[in-house]
Design an enzyme around this catalytic site. Sequence first.
Site, PDB file in Angstrom:
ATOM      1  N   ARG A   1       0.838  -1.208   0.000  1.00  0.00           N
ATOM      2  CA  ARG A   1       0.000   0.000   0.000  1.00  0.00           C
ATOM      3  C   ARG A   1       0.869   1.253   0.000  1.00  0.00           C
ATOM      4  O   ARG A   1       0.533   2.253  -0.632  1.00  0.00           O
ATOM      5  CB  ARG A   1      -0.969  -0.014   1.182  1.00  0.00           C
TER       6      ARG A   1
ATOM      7  N   GLU B   1     -16.150   6.430   5.742  1.00  0.00           N
ATOM      8  CA  GLU B   1     -15.369   5.717   6.755  1.00  0.00           C
ATOM      9  C   GLU B   1     -15.261   6.606   7.982  1.00  0.00           C
ATOM     10  O   GLU B   1     -15.880   7.675   8.041  1.00  0.00           O
ATOM     11  CB  GLU B   1     -13.975   5.376   6.212  1.00  0.00           C
TER      12      GLU B   1
ATOM     13  N   LYS C   1      -2.608   7.143   1.457  1.00  0.00           N
ATOM     14  CA  LYS C   1      -2.373   7.367   2.887  1.00  0.00           C
ATOM     15  C   LYS C   1      -1.281   8.437   2.985  1.00  0.00           C
ATOM     16  O   LYS C   1      -0.107   8.140   3.219  1.00  0.00           O
ATOM     17  CB  LYS C   1      -1.981   6.050   3.558  1.00  0.00           C
TER      18      LYS C   1
HETATM   19  N1  PXG Z   1      -9.202   4.772   7.285  1.00  0.00           N
HETATM   20  C1  PXG Z   1      -8.257   5.676   7.551  1.00  0.00           C
HETATM   21  C2  PXG Z   1      -8.484   7.079   7.148  1.00  0.00           C
HETATM   22  C3  PXG Z   1      -7.081   5.287   8.206  1.00  0.00           C
HETATM   23  O1  PXG Z   1      -6.134   6.180   8.465  1.00  0.00           O
HETATM   24  C4  PXG Z   1      -7.945   3.017   8.294  1.00  0.00           C
HETATM   25  C5  PXG Z   1      -9.073   3.471   7.631  1.00  0.00           C
HETATM   26  C6  PXG Z   1      -7.814   1.572   8.620  1.00  0.00           C
HETATM   27  O2  PXG Z   1      -6.880   0.971   7.729  1.00  0.00           O
HETATM   28  P1  PXG Z   1      -5.982  -0.275   8.153  1.00  0.00           P
HETATM   29  O3  PXG Z   1      -5.208  -0.589   6.918  1.00  0.00           O
HETATM   30  O4  PXG Z   1      -5.121   0.177   9.294  1.00  0.00           O
HETATM   31  O5  PXG Z   1      -6.907  -1.350   8.525  1.00  0.00           O
HETATM   32  C7  PXG Z   1      -6.910   3.940   8.584  1.00  0.00           C
HETATM   33  C8  PXG Z   1      -5.667   3.483   9.269  1.00  0.00           C
HETATM   34  C9  PXG Z   1      -3.227   5.970  14.318  1.00  0.00           C
HETATM   35  C10 PXG Z   1      -3.414   4.894  13.315  1.00  0.00           C
HETATM   36  O6  PXG Z   1      -2.090   6.170  14.757  1.00  0.00           O
HETATM   37  C11 PXG Z   1      -4.278   5.084  12.262  1.00  0.00           C
HETATM   38  C12 PXG Z   1      -4.427   4.084  11.307  1.00  0.00           C
HETATM   39  C13 PXG Z   1      -3.731   2.924  11.414  1.00  0.00           C
HETATM   40  C14 PXG Z   1      -2.859   2.733  12.465  1.00  0.00           C
HETATM   41  C15 PXG Z   1      -2.705   3.727  13.444  1.00  0.00           C
HETATM   42  O7  PXG Z   1      -4.214   6.630  14.665  1.00  0.00           O
HETATM   43  N2  PXG Z   1      -5.299   4.363  10.292  1.00  0.00           N
END
Ligand code: PXG
Length: 289
Positions: free
Chosen positions: A50, A182, A149
């Site tokens: 990703r 989301e 991201k």
């Molecule tokens: N939507 C957004 C906008 C994110 O930033 C997810 C969905 C979930 O994606 P994953 O691939 O993690 O299942 C994210 C991921 C933090 C933190 O420090 C944020 C994420 C992941 C890990 C830590 O707040 N966001």
Amino acid sequence: MKVYINGKFYSEKHAQISVFDHGLLYGDGIFEGIRAYNGRVFKLKEHIDRLYSSARAILLTIPMSPAALTRAVLETCRANRIRDGYIRLVVTRGVGTLGLDPKRCRRPSIIIIADKIQLYPPSLYERGMEIITVPTTRNLHNALNPAIKSLNYLNNILAKIEASNAGCEEAVMLNAEGFVAECTGDNIFIVKQGELLTPPLSAGALYGITRRTVIELAEEAGYKVREPNLTRYDLYNADECFLTGTGAEIVPVTRIDGRTIGRGRPGPVTRELEQRYRALTRIAGEPIY
Ligand code: PXG
């Protein structure tokens, strides 16, 4: 703590980056949040893939192969004696000048931080979270695509502040058409009549790795999973609701915009998926040692 910056390790105090780095000046860069469980990095290949997809979308060439970057992540975990923890992988456009032009940035900066994870309190998983829809809509695909991201998280941060001002931990973000996209750092699912529903990625969500894992686990468990456009009405009338993310894992949601979801307690499908997810994190992943 030892922080990896461009191939070298620095102590926390000396882990510094230039004020001319375009990651700081313009949010010009990308990142991943990854977890390690039980001495293994969970879904590392998916996170690395990703990251390279985000890089391609913003025309940033990561000056390292995916295999070398994978080794650097594992090395950073070892340098910090990580068995369970959180890994933040950041690639910025690099040091440039005052002025947007990325051509002035000669080499992207690669940063890897391996730390302990900050979790939501256990009571939240026992009782369920209250969330709220917020006025800030998700970025448009044609503006800043939500699949990237990027280091430009202001869209999500504004939504998070709006939720926090209303006394909630998370915000449901709608897209410009009013469909559910989301949350600020998590994808969203509902359970309705035994089926799992989650917004399609085209509604404006990150291609969540936990989302994909949960879809696979649900299908293995015999649930039908569909990805239709969802409105707030669908959320309010769900039997169960939960959020998925690397940091949060699976969080039950029991109240949305003041409406109680289902029986107001985490539901059986959410609980079953939580157990299956936890079991997978204990055995799967790239060994660190
Ligand atoms: N939507 C957004 C906008 C994110 O930033 C997810 C969905 C979930 O994606 P994953 O691939 O993690 O299942 C994210 C991921 C933090 C933190 O420090 C944020 C994420 C992941 C890990 C830590 O707040 N966001």
